[in-house]
Design an enzyme around this catalytic site. Structure first.
Site, mmCIF file in Angstrom:
data_model
loop_
_atom_site.group_PDB
_atom_site.id
_atom_site.type_symbol
_atom_site.label_atom_id
_atom_site.label_comp_id
_atom_site.label_asym_id
_atom_site.label_seq_id
_atom_site.Cartn_x
_atom_site.Cartn_y
_atom_site.Cartn_z
ATOM 1 N N GLU A 134 -5.447 -0.065 -0.205
ATOM 2 C CA GLU A 134 -6.454 -0.723 -1.002
ATOM 3 C C GLU A 134 -5.892 -1.841 -1.667
ATOM 4 O OE1 GLU A 134 -8.166 2.293 -3.932
ATOM 5 O OE2 GLU A 134 -6.560 3.557 -3.141
ATOM 6 N N THR A 180 -11.494 -2.963 -5.223
ATOM 7 C CA THR A 180 -10.529 -3.090 -4.254
ATOM 8 C C THR A 180 -11.191 -2.759 -3.054
ATOM 9 O OG1 THR A 180 -10.118 -0.494 -4.498
ATOM 10 C CG2 THR A 180 -8.297 -2.020 -5.548
#
Length: 208
Positions: free
Chosen positions: A138, A74
């Site tokens: 994220e 991420t």
């Protein structure tokens, strides 16, 4: 992009120094009741307000557990990119498109295709499984990049909501739901009303 996340939090109780808009941390849903019947597509046939939500910021180093623990790398956006979204939606998992671009004057290590617009899923919140002490954004871009892109600029266009944050009892359950999130995002984005890859927000970057 308006107030920073820190400014939004300036009037919060001392016991909740990172919660937006002075609200208490939301009650987390248990996994079993929610996960029993997950839909394969999320949202209406075309985005409805407050979507699309536009986010932009330089990719930062996060907790380093997306790839290591979850097999899902991420990109973390800075606090300054979040106030508009924090003010409009609740914590949870979202879907849309993202683009990674070099900063002005920066020579890119990435391939030309890495700078295209790709589907993404995004987690906004505290990630209760890991007991985060601050809200984060994220983003997982569904594309295999040739190299990492820390320090690159990311543009993200959020088009819909998939699910709330869940209070997972196991890492395996979290990983399983992440994989379902990806499938739901892709199935949701193939609908005609979600063709945003040519949106003016994104750059026609044709050189690495």
């Amino acid at each position: 992009m308006g107030q920073t996340l820190s400014a939004l939090c300036s009037n919060m109780p001392a016991t909740h120094p990172h919660l937006p808009n002075g609200l208490p941390r939301p009650v987390q849903l248990q996994t079993q009741s929610f996960r029993a019947n997950r839909p394969s597509i999320a949202g209406p046939d075309t985005p409805e307000p407050p979507y699309p939500i536009l986010l932009e910021g330089v990719v930062q180093h996060g907790f380093g557990r997306g790839s290591k623990d979850l097999g899902c790398p991420t990109a973390n956006l800075p606090d300054e990119s979040l106030p508009d979204m924090v003010a409009a939606v609740k914590p949870g998992v979202y879907y849309g498109y993202a683009q990674v671009l070099p900063l002005e004057g920066q020579k890119s290590r990435l391939r030309p295709e890495d700078h295209q617009v790709w589907p993404m899923v995004m987690s906004l919140g505290w990630n209760p499984f890991y007991k985060n002490e601050r809200m984060t954004a994220e983003i997982h871009v569904m594309h295999e990049f040739s190299d990492d892109f820390y320090g690159y600029n990311m543009r993200a266009l959020v088009l819909g909501y998939i699910r709330p944050e869940l209070d997972y009892t196991s890492r395996e359950a979290l990983i399983e739901d992440i994989e379902i999130d990806k499938k739901v995002a892709l199935a949701s984005l193939v609908r005609p009303g979600y063709k945003y890859t040519s949106d003016p927000f994104f750059s026609n970057h044709d050189k690495a």
